[in-house]
Write a protein that holds these residues in place. Structure first.
Motif, PDB file in Angstrom:
ATOM      1  N   THR A 148       0.836  -1.203   0.000  1.00 27.59           N
ATOM      2  CA  THR A 148       0.000   0.000   0.000  1.00 27.59           C
ATOM      3  C   THR A 148       0.869   1.251   0.000  1.00 27.59           C
ATOM      4  O   THR A 148       0.606   2.223  -0.736  1.00 27.59           O
ATOM      5  CB  THR A 148      -0.935   0.016   1.221  1.00 27.59           C
ATOM      6  OG1 THR A 148      -1.813  -1.101   1.137  1.00 27.59           O
ATOM      7  CG2 THR A 148      -1.744   1.305   1.277  1.00 27.59           C
ATOM      8  N   VAL A 149       1.924   1.248   0.810  1.00 28.21           N
ATOM      9  CA  VAL A 149       2.848   2.392   0.852  1.00 28.21           C
ATOM     10  C   VAL A 149       3.482   2.600  -0.513  1.00 28.21           C
ATOM     11  O   VAL A 149       3.583   3.728  -1.016  1.00 28.21           O
ATOM     12  CB  VAL A 149       3.933   2.178   1.923  1.00 28.21           C
ATOM     13  CG1 VAL A 149       4.971   3.308   1.858  1.00 28.21           C
ATOM     14  CG2 VAL A 149       3.315   2.105   3.312  1.00 28.21           C
ATOM     15  N   SER A 150       3.911   1.515  -1.141  1.00 27.45           N
ATOM     16  CA  SER A 150       4.537   1.595  -2.462  1.00 27.45           C
ATOM     17  C   SER A 150       3.576   2.199  -3.487  1.00 27.45           C
ATOM     18  O   SER A 150       3.970   3.026  -4.318  1.00 27.45           O
ATOM     19  CB  SER A 150       4.975   0.203  -2.917  1.00 27.45           C
ATOM     20  OG  SER A 150       5.571   0.268  -4.196  1.00 27.45           O
ATOM     21  N   ASN A 151       2.313   1.811  -3.407  1.00 27.98           N
ATOM     22  CA  ASN A 151       1.311   2.347  -4.330  1.00 27.98           C
ATOM     23  C   ASN A 151       1.104   3.845  -4.123  1.00 27.98           C
ATOM     24  O   ASN A 151       0.917   4.598  -5.081  1.00 27.98           O
ATOM     25  CB  ASN A 151      -0.027   1.616  -4.158  1.00 27.98           C
ATOM     26  CG  ASN A 151      -0.001   0.234  -4.768  1.00 27.98           C
ATOM     27  OD1 ASN A 151       0.797  -0.057  -5.658  1.00 27.98           O
ATOM     28  ND2 ASN A 151      -0.874  -0.644  -4.289  1.00 27.98           N
ATOM     29  N   VAL A 152       1.139   4.298  -2.881  1.00 28.11           N
ATOM     30  CA  VAL A 152       0.985   5.726  -2.604  1.00 28.11           C
ATOM     31  C   VAL A 152       2.186   6.498  -3.137  1.00 28.11           C
ATOM     32  O   VAL A 152       2.043   7.546  -3.778  1.00 28.11           O
ATOM     33  CB  VAL A 152       0.818   5.979  -1.088  1.00 28.11           C
ATOM     34  CG1 VAL A 152       0.857   7.489  -0.797  1.00 28.11           C
ATOM     35  CG2 VAL A 152      -0.484   5.380  -0.587  1.00 28.11           C
ATOM     36  N   ILE A 153       3.375   5.983  -2.893  1.00 33.92           N
ATOM     37  CA  ILE A 153       4.596   6.662  -3.347  1.00 33.92           C
ATOM     38  C   ILE A 153       4.613   6.799  -4.863  1.00 33.92           C
ATOM     39  O   ILE A 153       4.985   7.844  -5.410  1.00 33.92           O
ATOM     40  CB  ILE A 153       5.845   5.892  -2.863  1.00 33.92           C
ATOM     41  CG1 ILE A 153       5.983   6.004  -1.342  1.00 33.92           C
ATOM     42  CG2 ILE A 153       7.110   6.423  -3.548  1.00 33.92           C
ATOM     43  CD1 ILE A 153       7.074   5.134  -0.754  1.00 33.92           C
ATOM     44  N   ASN A 154       4.168   5.734  -5.548  1.00 36.21           N
ATOM     45  CA  ASN A 154       4.219   5.720  -7.015  1.00 36.21           C
ATOM     46  C   ASN A 154       2.911   6.125  -7.672  1.00 36.21           C
ATOM     47  O   ASN A 154       2.788   6.075  -8.899  1.00 36.21           O
ATOM     48  CB  ASN A 154       4.636   4.327  -7.498  1.00 36.21           C
ATOM     49  CG  ASN A 154       6.040   3.972  -7.067  1.00 36.21           C
ATOM     50  OD1 ASN A 154       6.994   4.670  -7.401  1.00 36.21           O
ATOM     51  ND2 ASN A 154       6.172   2.892  -6.309  1.00 36.21           N
ATOM     52  N   ASP A 155       1.946   6.520  -6.831  1.00 32.71           N
ATOM     53  CA  ASP A 155       0.636   6.950  -7.320  1.00 32.71           C
ATOM     54  C   ASP A 155      -0.006   5.875  -8.204  1.00 32.71           C
ATOM     55  O   ASP A 155      -0.485   6.144  -9.308  1.00 32.71           O
ATOM     56  CB  ASP A 155       0.763   8.274  -8.093  1.00 32.71           C
ATOM     57  CG  ASP A 155      -0.584   8.975  -8.256  1.00 32.71           C
ATOM     58  OD1 ASP A 155      -1.483   8.697  -7.440  1.00 32.71           O
ATOM     59  OD2 ASP A 155      -0.737   9.767  -9.197  1.00 32.71           O
ATOM     60  N   ASN A 208      -4.330   9.284   2.465  1.00 22.80           N
ATOM     61  CA  ASN A 208      -3.960  10.410   3.319  1.00 22.80           C
ATOM     62  C   ASN A 208      -3.235   9.944   4.584  1.00 22.80           C
ATOM     63  O   ASN A 208      -2.329  10.624   5.084  1.00 22.80           O
ATOM     64  CB  ASN A 208      -5.208  11.204   3.707  1.00 22.80           C
ATOM     65  CG  ASN A 208      -5.784  11.979   2.527  1.00 22.80           C
ATOM     66  OD1 ASN A 208      -5.067  12.294   1.570  1.00 22.80           O
ATOM     67  ND2 ASN A 208      -7.074  12.290   2.588  1.00 22.80           N
ATOM     68  N   LYS A 209      -3.641   8.776   5.108  1.00 19.25           N
ATOM     69  CA  LYS A 209      -2.989   8.232   6.305  1.00 19.25           C
ATOM     70  C   LYS A 209      -1.533   7.892   6.014  1.00 19.25           C
ATOM     71  O   LYS A 209      -0.634   8.180   6.817  1.00 19.25           O
ATOM     72  CB  LYS A 209      -3.742   6.986   6.785  1.00 19.25           C
ATOM     73  CG  LYS A 209      -3.196   6.418   8.087  1.00 19.25           C
ATOM     74  CD  LYS A 209      -4.142   5.403   8.699  1.00 19.25           C
ATOM     75  CE  LYS A 209      -4.272   4.152   7.852  1.00 19.25           C
ATOM     76  NZ  LYS A 209      -4.996   3.071   8.555  1.00 19.25           N
ATOM     77  N   VAL A 210      -1.276   7.321   4.827  1.00 19.19           N
ATOM     78  CA  VAL A 210       0.091   6.981   4.445  1.00 19.19           C
ATOM     79  C   VAL A 210       0.913   8.254   4.235  1.00 19.19           C
ATOM     80  O   VAL A 210       2.066   8.351   4.682  1.00 19.19           O
ATOM     81  CB  VAL A 210       0.101   6.118   3.169  1.00 19.19           C
ATOM     82  CG1 VAL A 210       1.538   5.923   2.657  1.00 19.19           C
ATOM     83  CG2 VAL A 210      -0.550   4.766   3.440  1.00 19.19           C
ATOM     84  N   ARG A 211       0.324   9.236   3.584  1.00 18.73           N
ATOM     85  CA  ARG A 211       1.045  10.498   3.343  1.00 18.73           C
ATOM     86  C   ARG A 211       1.369  11.207   4.659  1.00 18.73           C
ATOM     87  O   ARG A 211       2.446  11.802   4.806  1.00 18.73           O
ATOM     88  CB  ARG A 211       0.213  11.408   2.439  1.00 18.73           C
ATOM     89  CG  ARG A 211       0.209  10.958   0.981  1.00 18.73           C
ATOM     90  CD  ARG A 211      -0.765  11.774   0.160  1.00 18.73           C
ATOM     91  NE  ARG A 211      -0.705  11.407  -1.258  1.00 18.73           N
ATOM     92  CZ  ARG A 211      -1.629  11.739  -2.146  1.00 18.73           C
ATOM     93  NH1 ARG A 211      -2.699  12.460  -1.770  1.00 18.73           N
ATOM     94  NH2 ARG A 211      -1.507  11.366  -3.408  1.00 18.73           N
ATOM     95  N   ALA A 212       0.451  11.141   5.607  1.00 16.79           N
ATOM     96  CA  ALA A 212       0.698  11.752   6.915  1.00 16.79           C
ATOM     97  C   ALA A 212       1.874  11.067   7.607  1.00 16.79           C
ATOM     98  O   ALA A 212       2.723  11.726   8.229  1.00 16.79           O
ATOM     99  CB  ALA A 212      -0.560  11.672   7.772  1.00 16.79           C
ATOM    100  N   ALA A 213       1.934   9.740   7.479  1.00 17.48           N
ATOM    101  CA  ALA A 213       3.047   8.991   8.082  1.00 17.48           C
ATOM    102  C   ALA A 213       4.365   9.358   7.406  1.00 17.48           C
ATOM    103  O   ALA A 213       5.406   9.517   8.071  1.00 17.48           O
ATOM    104  CB  ALA A 213       2.780   7.492   7.967  1.00 17.48           C
ATOM    105  N   MET A 214       4.335   9.504   6.080  1.00 17.69           N
ATOM    106  CA  MET A 214       5.536   9.894   5.335  1.00 17.69           C
ATOM    107  C   MET A 214       6.028  11.253   5.795  1.00 17.69           C
ATOM    108  O   MET A 214       7.237  11.462   6.020  1.00 17.69           O
ATOM    109  CB  MET A 214       5.231   9.908   3.834  1.00 17.69           C
ATOM    110  CG  MET A 214       5.013   8.516   3.240  1.00 17.69           C
ATOM    111  SD  MET A 214       4.189   8.536   1.613  1.00 17.69           S
ATOM    112  CE  MET A 214       5.327   9.502   0.651  1.00 17.69           C
ATOM    113  N   ASN A 215       5.102  12.190   5.962  1.00 13.21           N
ATOM    114  CA  ASN A 215       5.474  13.540   6.388  1.00 13.21           C
ATOM    115  C   ASN A 215       6.032  13.545   7.804  1.00 13.21           C
ATOM    116  O   ASN A 215       7.019  14.231   8.097  1.00 13.21           O
ATOM    117  CB  ASN A 215       4.266  14.478   6.303  1.00 13.21           C
ATOM    118  CG  ASN A 215       3.863  14.782   4.871  1.00 13.21           C
ATOM    119  OD1 ASN A 215       4.687  14.717   3.975  1.00 13.21           O
ATOM    120  ND2 ASN A 215       2.590  15.110   4.670  1.00 13.21           N
ATOM    121  N   GLU A 216       5.409  12.797   8.675  1.00 17.32           N
ATOM    122  CA  GLU A 216       5.857  12.767  10.067  1.00 17.32           C
ATOM    123  C   GLU A 216       7.256  12.167  10.185  1.00 17.32           C
ATOM    124  O   GLU A 216       8.070  12.610  11.006  1.00 17.32           O
ATOM    125  CB  GLU A 216       4.859  11.975  10.918  1.00 17.32           C
ATOM    126  CG  GLU A 216       5.156  12.039  12.410  1.00 17.32           C
ATOM    127  CD  GLU A 216       4.091  11.372  13.258  1.00 17.32           C
ATOM    128  OE1 GLU A 216       4.390  11.043  14.419  1.00 17.32           O
ATOM    129  OE2 GLU A 216       2.967  11.171  12.749  1.00 17.32           O
TER     130      GLU A 216
END
Length: 349
Positions: A24-31, A41-49
């Motif tokens: 799931t994280v990989s899919n968010v990173i690569n859109d 949004n939960k994954v992006r928040a974790a990436m930012n933090e």
């Protein structure tokens, strides 16, 4: 606990933080992939933090695909290219691509060096406004590698590739009609470089329209220069000193026209009051120039979007080219051309 700067944040770290799978994280990173907006949004928040920053070099090594696009232009200080670049970058960024820009001026050697340089940086494609004198051979380093590329603003004779720009011929035709209709018969032209498509098309179209008028009273006086304010100033001084009977001047672009305004003023001529002046480009500055500049709108923002979309189509295998789009320009009449003699009807070619 947030990893230290020295540590490398991994997909596993983000997955643990967001309580999702690594896929799931990989899919968010690569859109890519399907998921709810809440999960994304939960994954992006974790990436930012965690302070995660995507490593595009590593991504290119894994996938074999770059997200960089090389953009070669004459001069980034020219507001025309600023407008072009804004929409070009905005369109590319929607698809995860990042432009890297290089000024190439009017030097064939620098153009060749910058082509080599962006290729060495692993770009996925190239957009180029070619320098004066460019031939198909000058772009062979791009073609031979099968890199997606698009030319814009200036065309390369004999080159079968995507091109986006303005219909320079029609734009100059509009300028000539405008000045002839205001009764001007002693006309000056400050043209661009002869070894560019823009320089050739704009000057030849203006001359053709004037000659089509079949008026024995018409006289046309020309100069050419590399586009710059200083060169525009000097060319205007030369024209008006040698031919003080000139009542109107058409300039290759707005940059030259702005320099010409200063040159004419130094010779005691006042643009809009005792001489008419027309530019080409409709730079943002043209509207607030003193006097506001009559010019030809060639829609650089639209060209920027179109060039980006053409490159994306090539990158995604959707290309059906070569695509050639010469956008119809529009005359924007302002105070710089309000000076007129006895109005006469200009012939329409």
């Amino acid at each position: 606990m947030k990893p230290t700067r020295a540590s490398r944040i991994t997909i596993a770290d983000i997955a643990k933080k967001a309580d999702v799978s690594s896929a799931t994280v990989s899919n968010v990173i690569n859109d890519t992939g399907r998921m709810t907006e809440e999960t994304r949004n939960k994954v992006r928040a974790a990436m930012n933090e965690l302070g995660f920053v995507k490593d595009y070099t590593a991504a290119r090594l894994r996938t074999g695909r770059s997200k960089l696009i090389g953009v070669l232009i004459q001069n980034i200080a020219n507001p025309f290219y600023g407008e072009f670049s804004a929409t070009f970058e905005a369109e590319l960024s929607k698809h995860g691509y990042l432009p890297i820009m290089a000024n190439i001026g009017e030097s064939l050697d620098r153009q060749a060096a910058m082509i080599d340089e962006v290729i060495a940086h692993g770009v996925a494609g190239i957009a180029i406004s070619p320098v004066a004198g460019t031939t198909p051979a000058a772009l062979e380093n791009i073609v031979s590698r099968g890199l997606p590329f698009v030319t814009f603003v200036r065309e390369v004779n004999g080159m079968h590739c995507d091109f986006f720009g303005a219909d320079d011929h029609h734009g100059a035709h509009l300028a000539a009609q405008h000045l002839l209709a205001k009764g001007h018969r002693k006309l000056g032209v400050i043209g661009g470089l002869a070894s560019t498509s823009t320089g050739e098309h704009r000057l030849s179209a203006f001359m053709e329209t004037v000659n089509h008028n079949h008026d024995s009273a018409i006289e046309l006086f020309t100069r050419r220069c590399t586009p710059s304010r200083d060169n525009g100033r000097n060319a205007a001084i030369e024209l008006i000193t040698e031919h003080p009977e000139i009542t109107a001047i058409f300039c290759h672009n707005d940059i030259i026209a702005m320099g010409a305004t200063a040159g004419l003023k130094s010779q005691g001529r006042e643009v809009g009051k005792d001489i008419a002046l027309v530019g080409f480009d409709n730079l943002p500055e043209a509207e607030v120039w003193n006097p506001p500049l009559t010019t030809i709108e060639m829609f650089p923002k639209s060209i920027g979007t179109e060039v980006a979309r053409a490159l994306l189509a090539q990158l995604d295998g959707r290309h059906v080219g070569p695509l050639v789009n010469r956008r119809p320009p529009v005359l924007i009449e302002r105070d710089s051309s309000r000076f007129q003699l006895e109005p006469q009807k200009a012939s329409v070619s």
